[in-house]
Design a protein around this motif. Structure first.
Motif, PDB file in Angstrom:
ATOM      1  N   VAL A 261     -13.555  22.585  -1.137  1.00  0.00           N
ATOM      2  CA  VAL A 261     -13.567  21.956   0.185  1.00  0.00           C
ATOM      3  C   VAL A 261     -14.870  21.195   0.387  1.00  0.00           C
ATOM      4  O   VAL A 261     -14.879  20.056   0.875  1.00  0.00           O
ATOM      5  N   GLN A 262     -15.970  21.825   0.019  1.00  0.00           N
ATOM      6  CA  GLN A 262     -17.287  21.210   0.175  1.00  0.00           C
ATOM      7  C   GLN A 262     -17.388  19.906  -0.617  1.00  0.00           C
ATOM      8  O   GLN A 262     -18.001  18.935  -0.173  1.00  0.00           O
ATOM      9  N   PHE A 263     -16.785  19.895  -1.814  1.00  0.00           N
ATOM     10  CA  PHE A 263     -16.860  18.684  -2.641  1.00  0.00           C
ATOM     11  C   PHE A 263     -16.277  17.487  -1.896  1.00  0.00           C
ATOM     12  O   PHE A 263     -16.906  16.434  -1.780  1.00  0.00           O
ATOM     13  N   PHE A 264     -15.074  17.647  -1.368  1.00  0.00           N
ATOM     14  CA  PHE A 264     -14.415  16.524  -0.706  1.00  0.00           C
ATOM     15  C   PHE A 264     -15.135  16.115   0.576  1.00  0.00           C
ATOM     16  O   PHE A 264     -15.316  14.919   0.840  1.00  0.00           O
ATOM     17  N   SER A 265     -15.547  17.100   1.375  1.00  0.00           N
ATOM     18  CA  SER A 265     -16.147  16.761   2.668  1.00  0.00           C
ATOM     19  C   SER A 265     -17.533  16.149   2.512  1.00  0.00           C
ATOM     20  O   SER A 265     -17.873  15.177   3.197  1.00  0.00           O
ATOM     21  N   TRP A 266     -18.357  16.684   1.587  1.00  0.00           N
ATOM     22  CA  TRP A 266     -19.711  16.140   1.434  1.00  0.00           C
ATOM     23  C   TRP A 266     -19.723  14.835   0.646  1.00  0.00           C
ATOM     24  O   TRP A 266     -20.625  14.010   0.818  1.00  0.00           O
ATOM     25  N   PHE A 267     -18.748  14.616  -0.210  1.00  0.00           N
ATOM     26  CA  PHE A 267     -18.580  13.303  -0.848  1.00  0.00           C
ATOM     27  C   PHE A 267     -18.395  12.248   0.243  1.00  0.00           C
ATOM     28  O   PHE A 267     -19.001  11.166   0.206  1.00  0.00           O
ATOM     29  N   ALA A 268     -17.562  12.554   1.232  1.00  0.00           N
ATOM     30  CA  ALA A 268     -17.296  11.628   2.330  1.00  0.00           C
ATOM     31  C   ALA A 268     -18.517  11.425   3.205  1.00  0.00           C
ATOM     32  O   ALA A 268     -18.844  10.288   3.591  1.00  0.00           O
ATOM     33  N   LEU A 269     -19.219  12.500   3.537  1.00  0.00           N
ATOM     34  CA  LEU A 269     -20.396  12.387   4.399  1.00  0.00           C
ATOM     35  C   LEU A 269     -21.477  11.525   3.757  1.00  0.00           C
ATOM     36  O   LEU A 269     -22.129  10.717   4.433  1.00  0.00           O
ATOM     37  N   PHE A 270     -21.680  11.679   2.454  1.00  0.00           N
ATOM     38  CA  PHE A 270     -22.703  10.910   1.744  1.00  0.00           C
ATOM     39  C   PHE A 270     -22.398   9.413   1.854  1.00  0.00           C
ATOM     40  O   PHE A 270     -23.297   8.594   2.092  1.00  0.00           O
ATOM     41  N   ILE A 271     -21.133   9.052   1.667  1.00  0.00           N
ATOM     42  CA  ILE A 271     -20.734   7.643   1.799  1.00  0.00           C
ATOM     43  C   ILE A 271     -21.048   7.132   3.204  1.00  0.00           C
ATOM     44  O   ILE A 271     -21.570   6.020   3.374  1.00  0.00           O
ATOM     45  N   MET A 272     -20.744   7.932   4.217  1.00  0.00           N
ATOM     46  CA  MET A 272     -21.005   7.506   5.589  1.00  0.00           C
ATOM     47  C   MET A 272     -22.487   7.224   5.813  1.00  0.00           C
ATOM     48  O   MET A 272     -22.864   6.191   6.378  1.00  0.00           O
ATOM     49  N   TRP A 273     -23.354   8.158   5.392  1.00  0.00           N
ATOM     50  CA  TRP A 273     -24.782   7.991   5.628  1.00  0.00           C
ATOM     51  C   TRP A 273     -25.359   6.786   4.892  1.00  0.00           C
ATOM     52  O   TRP A 273     -26.219   6.094   5.407  1.00  0.00           O
ATOM     53  N   VAL A 274     -24.867   6.542   3.683  1.00  0.00           N
ATOM     54  CA  VAL A 274     -25.421   5.447   2.883  1.00  0.00           C
ATOM     55  C   VAL A 274     -24.909   4.089   3.348  1.00  0.00           C
ATOM     56  O   VAL A 274     -25.674   3.119   3.433  1.00  0.00           O
ATOM     57  N   TYR A 275     -23.624   3.996   3.680  1.00  0.00           N
ATOM     58  CA  TYR A 275     -22.999   2.673   3.804  1.00  0.00           C
ATOM     59  C   TYR A 275     -22.516   2.288   5.206  1.00  0.00           C
ATOM     60  O   TYR A 275     -21.959   1.206   5.364  1.00  0.00           O
ATOM     61  N   THR A 276     -22.733   3.129   6.210  1.00  0.00           N
ATOM     62  CA  THR A 276     -22.302   2.727   7.548  1.00  0.00           C
ATOM     63  C   THR A 276     -23.040   1.482   8.029  1.00  0.00           C
ATOM     64  O   THR A 276     -22.434   0.568   8.608  1.00  0.00           O
ATOM     65  N   MET A 277     -24.341   1.421   7.821  1.00  0.00           N
ATOM     66  CA  MET A 277     -25.097   0.264   8.296  1.00  0.00           C
ATOM     67  C   MET A 277     -24.603  -1.044   7.675  1.00  0.00           C
ATOM     68  O   MET A 277     -24.235  -1.979   8.405  1.00  0.00           O
ATOM     69  N   PRO A 278     -24.531  -1.171   6.331  1.00  0.00           N
ATOM     70  CA  PRO A 278     -23.985  -2.428   5.792  1.00  0.00           C
ATOM     71  C   PRO A 278     -22.519  -2.645   6.149  1.00  0.00           C
ATOM     72  O   PRO A 278     -22.087  -3.783   6.315  1.00  0.00           O
ATOM     73  N   ALA A 279     -21.746  -1.558   6.289  1.00  0.00           N
ATOM     74  CA  ALA A 279     -20.326  -1.711   6.621  1.00  0.00           C
ATOM     75  C   ALA A 279     -20.144  -2.379   7.974  1.00  0.00           C
ATOM     76  O   ALA A 279     -19.368  -3.332   8.120  1.00  0.00           O
ATOM     77  N   ILE A 280     -20.856  -1.891   8.994  1.00  0.00           N
ATOM     78  CA  ILE A 280     -20.658  -2.490  10.319  1.00  0.00           C
ATOM     79  C   ILE A 280     -21.409  -3.816  10.438  1.00  0.00           C
ATOM     80  O   ILE A 280     -20.985  -4.694  11.203  1.00  0.00           O
ATOM     81  N   ALA A 281     -22.504  -3.980   9.699  1.00  0.00           N
ATOM     82  CA  ALA A 281     -23.197  -5.268   9.708  1.00  0.00           C
ATOM     83  C   ALA A 281     -22.279  -6.364   9.175  1.00  0.00           C
ATOM     84  O   ALA A 281     -22.224  -7.471   9.717  1.00  0.00           O
ATOM     85  N   GLN A 282     -21.523  -6.052   8.121  1.00  0.00           N
ATOM     86  CA  GLN A 282     -20.605  -7.027   7.534  1.00  0.00           C
ATOM     87  C   GLN A 282     -19.335  -7.170   8.368  1.00  0.00           C
ATOM     88  O   GLN A 282     -18.912  -8.279   8.702  1.00  0.00           O
ATOM     89  N   HIS A 283     -18.719  -6.044   8.695  1.00  0.00           N
ATOM     90  CA  HIS A 283     -17.381  -6.051   9.283  1.00  0.00           C
ATOM     91  C   HIS A 283     -17.389  -6.444  10.760  1.00  0.00           C
ATOM     92  O   HIS A 283     -16.448  -7.091  11.236  1.00  0.00           O
TER      93      HIS A 283
END
Length: 487
Positions: A261-283
């Motif tokens: 469970v931890q693998f799937f949830s923390w894989f997702a959280l890491f993506i959010m922390w790293v890429y939210t800023m460029p994601a919303i800046a672009q989108h």
């Protein structure tokens, strides 16, 4: 003899330092990509720089957990590690946004990564004994309350820490636009304030929480004929490593199942922390991906057009707003988490929360660039794309998932771990947090570059898929009903 129950405020004091630690984590999570990008990091390489965080956790937490289990002196068992880590973390927070000062030693981008590593290592030195301290001091029948209060304080700290750069820009008036190779003044001052809050809250817990003596601890936990841990006990490296491997091999079944469970949830959280800023800046702000490329920036003389610099600054500040929003929703949900878990069970609460988080990530793509609207946020008024405001809706699901991730795995796990090994097993359990982040860091940037053509909004959607897979895997976790002293 049963362990004494704690009053609500005793539980509060035990966990209060989490507020400051998460204040620092929130500043890191919301601004590290922004800082590294400002210092020259490419979009697809951001996840590689972020690897220092889980790697530090992977190395530091089991070592500190085992050491705090065996180090019992006049200053306490966990408190010396908690305080020492907080001091170093505060220093790292003050130095990271000023990486450009050290250009004679390393390139600013690399110096920023070094400071991130130091800061995160210190966060982990502080965080792991804190989790063990809650298990030490809070009796089993109050464990749901203890971890819910912990989650509440973590999210209060996260809300304030996430909002801080936005407030410093839109209320105080500090500039949020960074010059090439430098960090915005609002971010620098946010890190100074965060360092102060971190140290102050940790000092509160250290001075307001009196840890049990070894004799009291063994009596309350039902540990008979156990040797008294002291700071002078020493064993050779081979023996320690052999014992550590044995602990991993013999870890409780519940821990192994929670690891999935931890693998799937923390894989997702890491993506959010790293890429939210460029994601919303672009989108949402409509910034082309080329403005996140060091190669392109070098070709134009590292000069950002004023409108691009301003838009990146606004997007970076808005990340603080939506991160504060999910933390606020998590804090509110934490208030009800104990009752919900007691009524519906920990597994159903955990799985349902992850489902809502996955839906939240997937819905990011529903809000593309839109017209500018004037918004009154009570504390200030801003002009932003309407779709940026709409992002607050999916943050409800993300916040609920975050609250559950912070509390439910530990509540489920704590009854499966022998009390005398609580610290080291909590440290080993951090592998299940660090490992998926490392995997995510190694492959997310490549997926972004070669599969998603540097369009970061799609990798946020991938995070949603992984969160849903985490919810499915909760079904296979076997909850232990064994007493604390059982294996």
């Amino acid at each position: 003899m049963s362990q004494p129950k704690l009053s609500f405020w005793q539980v509060w004091n035990v966990s209060f330092g989490f507020l400051g630690v998460q204040f620092g984590f929130a500043l890191q999570n919301g601004n590290a990509s922004r800082i590294l990008s400002d210092l020259g990091a490419d979009l697809h390489s951001l996840s590689l720089f972020w690897l220092v965080a889980p790697v530090m956790g992977l190395i530091v937490q089991p070592i500190v957990g085992a050491a705090s289990d065996k180090t019992w002196n006049r200053f306490g068992r966990r408190n010396p590690f908690i305080l020492g880590g907080a001091v170093v973390a505060a220093i790292g927070m003050a130095l990271m946004p000023n990486a450009s000062w050290f250009v004679a030693i390393l390139a600013p981008m690399l110096m920023g990564a070094v400071m991130l590593a130091i800061m995160d290592a210190a966060f982990n030195v502080t965080m792991q004994p804190f989790r063990a301290l809650v298990s030490d001091m809070v009796p089993s029948e109050q464990r749901n309350l203890g971890y819910s209060v912990q989650s509440l304080l973590i999210n209060i700290g996260a809300v304030i820490g996430s909002l801080l750069p936005f407030l410093l820009t839109n209320v105080i008036g500090l500039d949020n636009a960074a010059k090439a190779g430098e960090v915005a003044p609002s971010v620098i001052w946010a890190f100074y304030i965060g360092a102060t809050v971190l140290l102050g809250s940790v000092l509160w817990t250290v001075f307001r929480t009196k840890e049990y003596s070894p004799e009291e601890y063994n009596l309350y936990k039902g540990i008979e004929d156990a040797p008294m841990p002291t700071s002078t006990q020493k064993t050779n490296l081979r023996t320690r490593m052999s014992g550590f491997v044995d602990l991993i091999v013999d870890m409780p079944t519940t821990m192994k199942q929670l690891a999935v469970v931890q693998f799937f949830s923390w894989f997702a959280l890491f993506i959010m922390w790293v890429y939210t800023m460029p994601a919303i800046a672009q989108h949402i702000w409509g910034i082309d991906a080329k403005w996140f490329s060091s190669e392109f920036l070098n070709s134009v003389g590292n000069q950002l057009p004023l409108d691009i610099a301003k838009a990146k600054g606004q997007a970076g500040d808005w990340v603080g707003i939506i991160f504060a929003a999910y933390s606020l929703f998590a804090a509110i949900f934490s208030v009800f988490l104990t009752r919900i878990a007691n009524r519906f069970g920990r597994k159903k609460t955990y799985a349902g929360s992850l489902i809502l988080g996955g839906i939240g990530y997937l819905s990011f793509g529903l809000f593309p660039n839109s017209e500018i609207v004037h918004v009154n946020l009570l504390i200030t008024e801003v002009d932003i794309p309407q779709s940026a405001l709409m992002l607050l809706i999916p943050m409800i699901g993300v916040g609920i998932a975050w609250a559950a991730i912070l509390a439910m795995p530990y509540a489920i796990l704590s009854d499966s771990i022998p009390a005398q090994k609580m610290g080291v097993y909590m440290g080993i359990f951090n592998f299940t947090i660090a490992a998926p982040q490392i995997v995510s860091g190694l492959i997310a940037g490549q997926l972004l570059r070669f599969v998603f053509d540097n369009e970061a909004i799609y990798i946020i959607g991938l995070a949603g898929v992984f969160m849903l897979l985490g919810a499915v895997s909760v079904y296979f976790v076997k909850v232990s009903s064994s007493p604390e002293t059982s294996h």
